[in-house]
Design a protein around this motif. Structure first.
Motif, PDB file in Angstrom:
ATOM      1  N   THR A  88       0.563  -0.538  -0.287  1.00  0.00           N
ATOM      2  CA  THR A  88       0.478   0.208   0.138  1.00  0.00           C
ATOM      3  C   THR A  88       0.475   1.466   0.143  1.00  0.00           C
ATOM      4  N   ALA A  89       0.187   2.321  -0.374  1.00  0.00           N
ATOM      5  CA  ALA A  89       1.346   2.944  -0.901  1.00  0.00           C
ATOM      6  C   ALA A  89       1.134   4.086   0.605  1.00  0.00           C
ATOM      7  N   SER A  90       0.470   3.999   1.488  1.00  0.00           N
ATOM      8  CA  SER A  90       0.078   4.878   2.404  1.00  0.00           C
ATOM      9  C   SER A  90      -0.724   3.675   3.962  1.00  0.00           C
ATOM     10  N   LEU A 157       5.406 -16.347  -4.468  1.00  0.00           N
ATOM     11  CA  LEU A 157       5.308 -14.984  -3.592  1.00  0.00           C
ATOM     12  C   LEU A 157       4.423 -14.585  -4.962  1.00  0.00           C
ATOM     13  N   ARG A 158       3.232 -13.573  -4.402  1.00  0.00           N
ATOM     14  CA  ARG A 158       1.969 -13.629  -5.197  1.00  0.00           C
ATOM     15  C   ARG A 158       2.489 -11.795  -4.546  1.00  0.00           C
ATOM     16  N   VAL A 159       3.083 -10.727  -5.207  1.00  0.00           N
ATOM     17  CA  VAL A 159       3.406  -9.688  -4.842  1.00  0.00           C
ATOM     18  C   VAL A 159       1.647  -8.358  -5.833  1.00  0.00           C
ATOM     19  N   VAL A 160       0.806  -7.728  -4.651  1.00  0.00           N
ATOM     20  CA  VAL A 160      -0.360  -7.429  -5.456  1.00  0.00           C
ATOM     21  C   VAL A 160       0.105  -5.195  -4.813  1.00  0.00           C
ATOM     22  N   GLY A 161       0.235  -4.842  -5.735  1.00  0.00           N
ATOM     23  CA  GLY A 161       0.044  -3.524  -5.470  1.00  0.00           C
ATOM     24  C   GLY A 161      -1.626  -3.160  -5.427  1.00  0.00           C
ATOM     25  N   THR A 162      -1.801  -1.911  -4.325  1.00  0.00           N
ATOM     26  CA  THR A 162      -3.920  -1.374  -3.948  1.00  0.00           C
ATOM     27  C   THR A 162      -3.114   0.281  -5.477  1.00  0.00           C
ATOM     28  N   GLU A 163      -2.374   0.878  -5.492  1.00  0.00           N
ATOM     29  CA  GLU A 163      -1.844   1.847  -6.474  1.00  0.00           C
ATOM     30  C   GLU A 163      -0.524   1.814  -6.969  1.00  0.00           C
ATOM     31  N   ARG A 164      -0.687   2.610  -8.053  1.00  0.00           N
ATOM     32  CA  ARG A 164       0.238   3.220  -8.815  1.00  0.00           C
ATOM     33  C   ARG A 164       1.328   4.380  -7.905  1.00  0.00           C
ATOM     34  N   HIS A 165       2.185   3.843  -7.586  1.00  0.00           N
ATOM     35  CA  HIS A 165       2.809   5.497  -6.930  1.00  0.00           C
ATOM     36  C   HIS A 165       3.592   6.697  -8.412  1.00  0.00           C
ATOM     37  N   GLU A 166       4.230   7.790  -7.547  1.00  0.00           N
ATOM     38  CA  GLU A 166       3.961   8.660  -8.399  1.00  0.00           C
ATOM     39  C   GLU A 166       5.495   8.585  -9.451  1.00  0.00           C
ATOM     40  N   LEU A 197      -3.867   9.065  -8.301  1.00  0.00           N
ATOM     41  CA  LEU A 197      -2.833   9.187  -9.406  1.00  0.00           C
ATOM     42  C   LEU A 197      -3.757   9.397 -10.664  1.00  0.00           C
ATOM     43  N   MET A 198      -4.687   8.603 -10.366  1.00  0.00           N
ATOM     44  CA  MET A 198      -5.368   8.530 -12.044  1.00  0.00           C
ATOM     45  C   MET A 198      -6.208  10.218 -11.909  1.00  0.00           C
ATOM     46  N   ARG A 199      -6.678  10.446 -10.547  1.00  0.00           N
ATOM     47  CA  ARG A 199      -7.364  11.601 -10.830  1.00  0.00           C
ATOM     48  C   ARG A 199      -6.723  12.527 -11.488  1.00  0.00           C
TER      49      ARG A 199
END
Length: 199
Positions: A88-90, A157-166, A197-199
């Protein structure tokens, strides 16, 4: 309590006669290293061929839909007896995800700035079969996640990102948490149109 002078990191580092460093994600910033520090980036091939599969991003309309899809992904991966690391990013996002996992009665560990003392222990367990670990992007870097018994045969291992970083470099750091030293592994990012980031 009074600031007499300040400088940027760039100017501070340029005070040194010699600069060098080593990181797994310098290549994405090669232009910046050359422009600011007059440093070349040299890519050294990995010790063993990379087995990681990087899937295309999945994009949802809302954050709510995105997080429900991540919960479903966690259920699917753990049902196979594989571990999953969710980045997660935060801290807020990691605690929201933790709350959703508790509602779904999914056992998990959370790794963020609040758990820095138990960081090594949490990471040490993150590769065991069926383990679910949530980590902020900064947490647990530089520590290898050792795969548990039989995990490599099931896809690693599966790695999942919950959003893209800048910064693409941060996303690459998260991806690089799996499939080290020739191990298998997979990575996937889940995004929503409501992400900053998408916004």
């Amino acid at each position: 309590s009074q600031t007499l002078a300040s400088t940027t990191f760039h100017n501070y580092f340029r005070l040194y006669d010699k600069l060098a460093g080593m990181t797994g994600t310098a290549d994405t910033e090669a232009f910046e290293f050359r422009q600011i520090y007059c440093l070349d980036v040299v890519v050294i091939p990995p010790n063993k061929p990379i087995q990681r599969i990087d899937y295309n991003d999945l994009i949802y309309l809302t954050q709510e839909e995105k997080f429900h899809a991540i919960i479903d992904e966690i259920k699917d991966v753990t049902a196979e007896g594989r571990p999953i690391l969710v980045g997660t990013a935060s801290i807020e996002a990691s605690e929201l995800l933790s709350m959703l996992l508790k509602k779904a009665r999914i056992d998990h560990k959370i790794l963020n700035a609040k758990q820095h003392e138990s960081e090594a222990q949490i990471i040490a367990q993150a590769g065991r079969p069926g383990a679910v670990t949530i980590a902020t992007n900064m947490a647990g870097r530089g520590t290898d996640i050792v795969l548990g018994s039989g995990v490599a045969d099931k896809g690693g291992l599966r790695v999942v990102g919950t959003e893209r970083h800048e910064a693409r470099r941060i996303d690459n750091q998260l991806r690089g948490r799996c499939a080290r030293q020739g191990d298998p592994g997979e990575s996937k990012f889940f995004l929503s149109l409501e992400d900053d980031l998408m916004r």
